[in-house]
Structure formats: structure tokens, C-alpha cells
Motif scaffolding. Sequence first.
Motif, mmCIF file in Angstrom:
data_model
loop_
_atom_site.group_PDB
_atom_site.id
_atom_site.type_symbol
_atom_site.label_atom_id
_atom_site.label_comp_id
_atom_site.label_asym_id
_atom_site.label_seq_id
_atom_site.Cartn_x
_atom_site.Cartn_y
_atom_site.Cartn_z
ATOM 1 N N GLU A 250 45.513 39.984 32.527
ATOM 2 C CA GLU A 250 44.412 40.798 33.036
ATOM 3 C C GLU A 250 43.212 39.921 33.397
ATOM 4 O OE1 GLU A 250 46.353 41.724 30.543
ATOM 5 O OE2 GLU A 250 47.258 43.412 31.640
ATOM 6 N N ASP A 251 42.944 38.894 32.589
ATOM 7 C CA ASP A 251 41.824 37.991 32.882
ATOM 8 C C ASP A 251 42.021 37.300 34.237
ATOM 9 O OD1 ASP A 251 40.313 38.437 30.565
ATOM 10 O OD2 ASP A 251 41.581 37.075 29.405
ATOM 11 N N LEU A 252 43.241 36.820 34.472
ATOM 12 C CA LEU A 252 43.526 36.127 35.733
ATOM 13 C C LEU A 252 43.455 37.090 36.913
ATOM 14 C CD1 LEU A 252 46.470 33.846 34.539
ATOM 15 C CD2 LEU A 252 44.048 33.255 34.771
ATOM 16 N N LYS A 253 43.922 38.315 36.699
ATOM 17 C CA LYS A 253 43.808 39.317 37.761
ATOM 18 C C LYS A 253 42.344 39.658 38.023
ATOM 19 C CE LYS A 253 46.838 42.112 35.809
ATOM 20 N NZ LYS A 253 47.675 43.309 35.563
ATOM 21 N N HIS A 254 41.544 39.699 36.959
ATOM 22 C CA HIS A 254 40.112 39.972 37.130
ATOM 23 C C HIS A 254 39.437 38.874 37.962
ATOM 24 C CE1 HIS A 254 40.057 42.593 33.225
ATOM 25 N NE2 HIS A 254 40.753 43.135 34.213
ATOM 26 N N LEU A 255 39.819 37.624 37.687
ATOM 27 C CA LEU A 255 39.243 36.517 38.455
ATOM 28 C C LEU A 255 39.566 36.671 39.942
ATOM 29 C CD1 LEU A 255 37.828 33.700 38.496
ATOM 30 C CD2 LEU A 255 40.127 32.708 38.306
ATOM 31 N N GLY A 256 40.850 36.918 40.232
ATOM 32 C CA GLY A 256 41.242 37.098 41.630
ATOM 33 C C GLY A 256 40.591 38.313 42.255
ATOM 34 N N TYR A 257 40.507 39.409 41.480
ATOM 35 C CA TYR A 257 39.903 40.638 42.000
ATOM 36 C C TYR A 257 38.424 40.433 42.320
ATOM 37 C CZ TYR A 257 38.350 45.500 42.198
ATOM 38 O OH TYR A 257 37.796 46.698 42.593
ATOM 39 N N ASN A 258 37.692 39.799 41.410
ATOM 40 C CA ASN A 258 36.255 39.609 41.614
ATOM 41 C C ASN A 258 35.975 38.792 42.881
ATOM 42 O OD1 ASN A 258 35.957 40.992 39.220
ATOM 43 N ND2 ASN A 258 35.535 39.157 37.987
ATOM 44 N N ILE A 259 36.715 37.690 43.029
ATOM 45 C CA ILE A 259 36.503 36.838 44.213
ATOM 46 C C ILE A 259 36.981 37.553 45.474
ATOM 47 C CG2 ILE A 259 37.096 34.642 45.299
ATOM 48 C CD1 ILE A 259 37.437 33.474 42.493
ATOM 49 N N GLY A 260 38.150 38.205 45.383
ATOM 50 C CA GLY A 260 38.700 38.895 46.552
ATOM 51 C C GLY A 260 37.814 40.011 47.045
ATOM 52 N N LYS A 261 37.248 40.793 46.134
ATOM 53 C CA LYS A 261 36.357 41.868 46.557
ATOM 54 C C LYS A 261 35.069 41.320 47.161
ATOM 55 C CE LYS A 261 38.687 45.542 45.919
ATOM 56 N NZ LYS A 261 39.032 46.379 47.089
ATOM 57 N N PHE A 262 34.606 40.204 46.628
ATOM 58 C CA PHE A 262 33.420 39.567 47.213
ATOM 59 C C PHE A 262 33.696 39.141 48.654
ATOM 60 C CE2 PHE A 262 31.096 35.558 48.040
ATOM 61 C CZ PHE A 262 29.810 36.075 48.088
ATOM 62 N N LEU A 263 34.946 38.734 48.925
ATOM 63 C CA LEU A 263 35.336 38.333 50.280
ATOM 64 C C LEU A 263 35.805 39.518 51.133
ATOM 65 C CD1 LEU A 263 37.293 35.038 49.449
ATOM 66 C CD2 LEU A 263 34.971 35.251 50.348
ATOM 67 N N ARG A 264 35.701 40.729 50.598
ATOM 68 C CA ARG A 264 36.076 41.960 51.320
ATOM 69 C C ARG A 264 37.570 41.979 51.646
ATOM 70 N NH1 ARG A 264 30.998 41.480 49.666
ATOM 71 N NH2 ARG A 264 29.553 42.972 50.633
ATOM 72 N N LEU A 265 38.383 41.522 50.709
ATOM 73 C CA LEU A 265 39.828 41.513 50.899
ATOM 74 C C LEU A 265 40.457 42.707 50.189
ATOM 75 C CD1 LEU A 265 40.498 37.702 50.330
ATOM 76 C CD2 LEU A 265 40.186 38.900 52.501
ATOM 77 N N LYS A 266 41.636 43.092 50.671
ATOM 78 C CA LYS A 266 42.319 44.249 50.107
ATOM 79 C C LYS A 266 43.247 43.842 48.965
ATOM 80 C CE LYS A 266 42.084 47.010 54.325
ATOM 81 N NZ LYS A 266 42.839 47.796 55.330
ATOM 82 N N GLY A 267 43.697 44.879 48.210
ATOM 83 C CA GLY A 267 44.489 44.651 47.013
ATOM 84 C C GLY A 267 45.726 43.799 47.207
ATOM 85 N N PRO A 268 46.599 44.086 48.184
ATOM 86 C CA PRO A 268 47.815 43.278 48.355
ATOM 87 C C PRO A 268 47.515 41.802 48.621
ATOM 88 C CG PRO A 268 48.024 45.344 49.539
ATOM 89 C CD PRO A 268 46.607 45.281 49.061
ATOM 90 N N VAL A 269 46.442 41.526 49.352
ATOM 91 C CA VAL A 269 46.066 40.137 49.623
ATOM 92 C C VAL A 269 45.607 39.462 48.331
ATOM 93 C CG1 VAL A 269 44.506 38.636 50.928
ATOM 94 C CG2 VAL A 269 45.429 40.692 51.995
ATOM 95 N N ILE A 270 44.843 40.199 47.526
ATOM 96 C CA ILE A 270 44.373 39.651 46.250
ATOM 97 C C ILE A 270 45.552 39.402 45.314
ATOM 98 C CG2 ILE A 270 42.942 40.102 44.228
ATOM 99 C CD1 ILE A 270 41.145 41.824 46.026
ATOM 100 N N ALA A 271 46.484 40.347 45.277
ATOM 101 C CA ALA A 271 47.660 40.202 44.403
ATOM 102 C C ALA A 271 48.502 39.004 44.826
ATOM 103 C CB ALA A 271 48.488 41.481 44.451
ATOM 104 N N THR A 272 48.622 38.762 46.122
ATOM 105 C CA THR A 272 49.375 37.601 46.616
ATOM 106 C C THR A 272 48.712 36.303 46.168
ATOM 107 O OG1 THR A 272 50.080 38.861 48.561
ATOM 108 C CG2 THR A 272 50.255 36.471 48.687
ATOM 109 N N PHE A 273 47.389 36.243 46.251
ATOM 110 C CA PHE A 273 46.660 35.058 45.808
ATOM 111 C C PHE A 273 46.884 34.816 44.315
ATOM 112 C CE2 PHE A 273 42.827 33.191 43.922
ATOM 113 C CZ PHE A 273 42.693 32.033 44.668
ATOM 114 N N VAL A 274 46.785 35.872 43.511
ATOM 115 C CA VAL A 274 46.943 35.739 42.061
ATOM 116 C C VAL A 274 48.337 35.237 41.706
ATOM 117 C CG1 VAL A 274 47.027 37.022 39.883
ATOM 118 C CG2 VAL A 274 45.191 37.467 41.530
ATOM 119 N N LYS A 275 49.373 35.824 42.312
ATOM 120 C CA LYS A 275 50.745 35.429 41.990
ATOM 121 C C LYS A 275 51.037 33.999 42.436
ATOM 122 C CE LYS A 275 55.595 36.568 42.866
ATOM 123 N NZ LYS A 275 56.003 36.406 41.457
#
Length: 338
Positions: A250-275
Motif C-alpha cells: 500500500e505504501d508503494l502504491k501510495h507513492l505512485g498514486y501521489n506522484i501520478g495524480k500530481f501529473l494528472r495521470l489515470k489509474g491504469p497508467v499509475i498502476a503500470t508504473f508501480v508494477k
Amino acid sequence: MDYCSEATTTDCEVWEEDVEFSNNLNEHPYEVIDIMDDGTRHIRFADGSEGYASAGLSDEEILFEHEYQNNCPDFDEDAIFQDFISGLTAQEKYDYENNIKREKIESNEEYEYGCFASVPEQNVIDNRDGTTTIEEYESTVFITANGDVIFLHQLDEMIKFYNEHKETAEKIITQKKECDEAYEKLLRNEELYNTEQVTFICAYITYTMQGFMESHELDKLHLNARLWTKKPLADFNAVKLRKKHQLSKEDLKHLGYNIGKFLRLKGPVIATFVKTVFYEPFSNLQIQSINSKLTDTNPDKDKIPLLSREQMDALFEHFKRYKTINLKVVENKGKSKK
């Protein structure tokens, strides 16, 4: 004891009337009094007469001409000169009197826009008596730099069209110039904003992850983040955490989510970055599964808090002003919506 001596000098005076100058011209048939700029020589002959000789004449030619003039009673040098002058055109006379020499050279000028020229044309007329009359004439045309031929009546139409639409054309040109300037300004602002974005994201990653990664792995994560700001689905390099990092998925997903939302990216793109970046912890999970649980939280165990886009924006504004990451300034901002 002093020694001295006197120098004996003899003065010798020579008066001009005591000197005889030789006037014997037998050694040379004439003497040159003066030489003009163009090489013409002013000459005094042995008989005392004077004349002018061109630079290229030999002694024999000069003497022959002099003898001819002396033996020809009808020879009138002034009359011949006047005949020469009277035969000149006004332009030639002006050039002669002002010592002007004109030379014709071939022009190497290249016309950038074109030039005017004359072209032959003809008009064929079939007469009633069976004969044919061909009228030949020349027309003035404009030849463009590309070689296109434009007749004057076509040129008149083009000028008329331009004058009718001149204001519209100038307005369009002005609008285009304004748009270009606005676009260049926008590009400069975007470049500045992207630079600030990258600096902020790297600072946020350092603040959040430096206790859980080795320095070289942290540098790799920075490079991935920089690449993410330019290309959302880039080929990222996987990074490794320390063995006892104590971070949850969850911590790693939070890191990706926080940065991804700041960059105005959508969920699937953020999930791809995290994985891709944190491959080892998520190797057994599908991107769809990661995406569905990006915002899951465990307040009692989370070491990296989940932040909303508004909170990340506020953190970014604080960073631009103070150059520090301080999560306390966003505690009361809008929380992330699950």
C-alpha cells in the motif's frame, strides 16, 4: 698642454652665366619636356618645334610623324582635333573631357524575386481572299525567380486582388504573429513548469524513500520519475528496496498514486508504473488488480500517506516558495477520495 689646429678652406664660386649648356640634340632626335598621366610625352624637337607623342610610339614613328607634319602644308593639327571632337556624341565628349573610361561587364546579379522581360508574340489573321496575315509584336512579362511567366494583365489582376484583400491579409498576418508569440510564451512557461515539476517530484521521492533504499537505487527511482513526466508509459527500470525496508505494498502504491495524480495521470497508467518500477513486490499481481486497490489505506500501518491531487498541488506550491517538503502544510487540505 692644449693642442689646436686650423683648417684651411677654399671657397669656389660658380656663376650661372659662366656655364654653357649643350643644346646639341644629335645624340637624341628630341627631348622629352614632360610626361602626362596617361603616358603621353610632351616633346621638343631639334628644330625647336614641340608636339605630343603617345606612350606606345617608337622614335622612328615619332620622327616620321614630325617630318610628315613639316612637309605637309595642309596639315592642321587643331582642325583635325576639332573634327575628332565634333564626331563624338554628347556622352563620349563628356567622358573625353572628364577623362572617364567606360567598360561593359556582364552582370552576375541573381534576381531573388524575378524580373521584367519582353517576349515575342504573334497574331495570325486569315483574310477573306485566302491569304494570311501574321502580326508580330512583343509583350512585357514578369518572370519569377522560379521561372514562371506572368503577363501584365495577369499581374494587374493580382495587384487588384491584393489591394481588395490587403486589410484582411494584414489582419491574418498580425493574428498569426500574435499566435506565434503566445505559443512561444506558452512553451517557455511549460518548460519552466516541467523543470519545477521534476525538481519537486525528486525532492518528494527523496523525502519519502531515502530511508528505505540505497543511494544508487534512489537515483534510479529519480530517473524513472523524470522520464514519467515526459512519457507516461515509458520503459522504466525496476528498483530494489532494502531487505528490511518495512514498507507495505500500500505504501508503494501510495507513492505512485501521489506522484501520478500530481501529473494528472489515470489509474491504469499509475498502476503500470508501480508494477514496473517496484517489480519484486508486485510480480504476482496484475495491473488491473493494482489499479483497483491504489487508494487502499491502513492508517495504523501506512508509512507513506495517501494524498489527493489538491494536497500534492499545495505541497508543490509550498516547495516552490520554501524549497522544502513539509507534509504538515497539507494535513488540512482535501483528503484523497477512495
